[in-house]
Write a protein that holds these residues in place. Sequence first.
Motif, short mmCIF file in Angstrom:
data_model
loop_
_atom_site.label_atom_id
_atom_site.label_comp_id
_atom_site.label_asym_id
_atom_site.label_seq_id
_atom_site.Cartn_x
_atom_site.Cartn_y
_atom_site.Cartn_z
N ASN A 39 -44.78 -44.67 7.02
CA ASN A 39 -44.27 -44.58 5.65
C ASN A 39 -45.30 -45.10 4.65
N PHE A 40 -45.96 -46.21 4.98
CA PHE A 40 -47.01 -46.74 4.10
C PHE A 40 -48.18 -45.76 4.00
N ARG A 41 -48.57 -45.18 5.13
CA ARG A 41 -49.67 -44.21 5.12
C ARG A 41 -49.32 -43.00 4.25
N GLN A 42 -48.11 -42.50 4.39
CA GLN A 42 -47.68 -41.33 3.63
C GLN A 42 -47.71 -41.62 2.12
N THR A 43 -47.18 -42.75 1.71
CA THR A 43 -47.18 -43.10 0.29
C THR A 43 -48.61 -43.30 -0.21
N TRP A 44 -49.43 -43.98 0.60
CA TRP A 44 -50.84 -44.18 0.23
C TRP A 44 -51.51 -42.85 -0.02
N LYS A 45 -51.29 -41.90 0.87
CA LYS A 45 -51.93 -40.58 0.74
C LYS A 45 -51.52 -39.89 -0.56
N ILE A 46 -50.27 -40.02 -0.95
CA ILE A 46 -49.81 -39.43 -2.21
C ILE A 46 -50.51 -40.11 -3.38
N LEU A 47 -50.50 -41.44 -3.39
CA LEU A 47 -51.12 -42.18 -4.49
C LEU A 47 -52.62 -41.94 -4.57
N GLN A 107 -56.32 -60.09 7.53
CA GLN A 107 -56.19 -58.77 6.92
C GLN A 107 -55.06 -58.77 5.89
N HIS A 108 -53.94 -59.42 6.21
CA HIS A 108 -52.83 -59.51 5.25
C HIS A 108 -53.34 -60.10 3.93
N ARG A 109 -54.09 -61.19 4.02
CA ARG A 109 -54.58 -61.85 2.81
C ARG A 109 -55.50 -60.92 2.01
N VAL A 140 -58.96 -49.47 -7.79
CA VAL A 140 -58.11 -50.55 -7.27
C VAL A 140 -57.71 -50.23 -5.82
N LEU A 141 -57.26 -49.01 -5.59
CA LEU A 141 -56.86 -48.61 -4.23
C LEU A 141 -58.04 -48.69 -3.26
N ASP A 142 -59.19 -48.22 -3.69
CA ASP A 142 -60.37 -48.25 -2.81
C ASP A 142 -60.80 -49.67 -2.48
N GLY A 143 -60.42 -50.62 -3.34
CA GLY A 143 -60.78 -52.01 -3.10
C GLY A 143 -60.12 -52.63 -1.87
N PHE A 144 -59.00 -52.04 -1.42
CA PHE A 144 -58.34 -52.60 -0.23
C PHE A 144 -57.90 -51.54 0.78
N GLY A 145 -58.22 -50.31 0.50
CA GLY A 145 -57.80 -49.22 1.39
C GLY A 145 -58.33 -49.32 2.81
N GLU A 146 -59.60 -49.63 2.94
CA GLU A 146 -60.19 -49.68 4.27
C GLU A 146 -59.53 -50.75 5.14
N LEU A 148 -56.58 -52.06 4.70
CA LEU A 148 -55.17 -51.68 4.92
C LEU A 148 -55.05 -50.72 6.09
N TRP A 149 -55.84 -49.66 6.08
CA TRP A 149 -55.74 -48.66 7.15
C TRP A 149 -56.15 -49.26 8.50
N GLN A 150 -57.17 -50.11 8.49
CA GLN A 150 -57.59 -50.77 9.73
C GLN A 150 -56.46 -51.65 10.25
N HIS A 151 -55.82 -52.36 9.34
CA HIS A 151 -54.72 -53.26 9.72
C HIS A 151 -53.55 -52.48 10.31
N LEU A 152 -53.18 -51.38 9.68
CA LEU A 152 -52.06 -50.58 10.18
C LEU A 152 -52.31 -50.14 11.62
N ASP A 153 -53.55 -49.77 11.91
CA ASP A 153 -53.92 -49.35 13.27
C ASP A 153 -53.99 -50.55 14.22
N ASP A 154 -54.64 -51.62 13.78
CA ASP A 154 -54.83 -52.79 14.64
C ASP A 154 -53.49 -53.40 15.09
N GLU A 155 -52.58 -53.51 14.16
CA GLU A 155 -51.30 -54.14 14.46
C GLU A 155 -50.54 -53.35 15.51
#
Length: 178
Positions: A39-47, A107-109, A140-146, A148-155
């Motif tokens: 769900n986070f990935r889908q919303t990110w892709k739209i934004l 990564q959360h921080r 702004v999104l590019d500042g934390f996108g990498e 975020l996506w790494q974290h979603l996969d790692d977790e």
Amino acid sequence: MAKDAVTAAQEAKPLPKLSASEFRQYNAMANHMEHFHNNFRQTWKILHGACEAQKRPKNMSIRAFLSLGQNFCHHLTAHHTIEEQHIFPVLAKKMPAFRKELELLSQHRQIHVGLDKLEKYLEECWSGERELRLSEMKEVLDGFGEVLWQHLDDEVRQLGAENMRKYWTVEEMRRMPM
């Protein structure tokens, strides 16, 4: 044996093949987490897609777009808060990746530094203090996108059956808080 030596021994010894039932039990947290993360990935892709294209999605007003972004910020913050207060402390008892000083919480921080900037930007646009500029929002999104996506996969990878079985019994998995 020291705790790190025990962890190393757990990670090194070959494990027997899991039955389908055992695999489902060990993989349950990963499946559950993957649902939220998708769900986070889908919303990110739209934004982010709108920012890259320099136009909002078809049939989406500025208010709806800003609301989507604000909901993304609020839901991701709530998700991380639940993890940090209820899930990670349980997992950290046996799994190094979930301990405060290590990768997943770091990564959360990092994510929340960017998420706070995004939330502030969207609030300023919502209130009329600032005009929505998709190129600015993209920065702004590019500042934390990498991260975020790494974290979603790692977790999800950490919560996968093959990793979880190194640390937990099937019975312990049944009692997990998720």
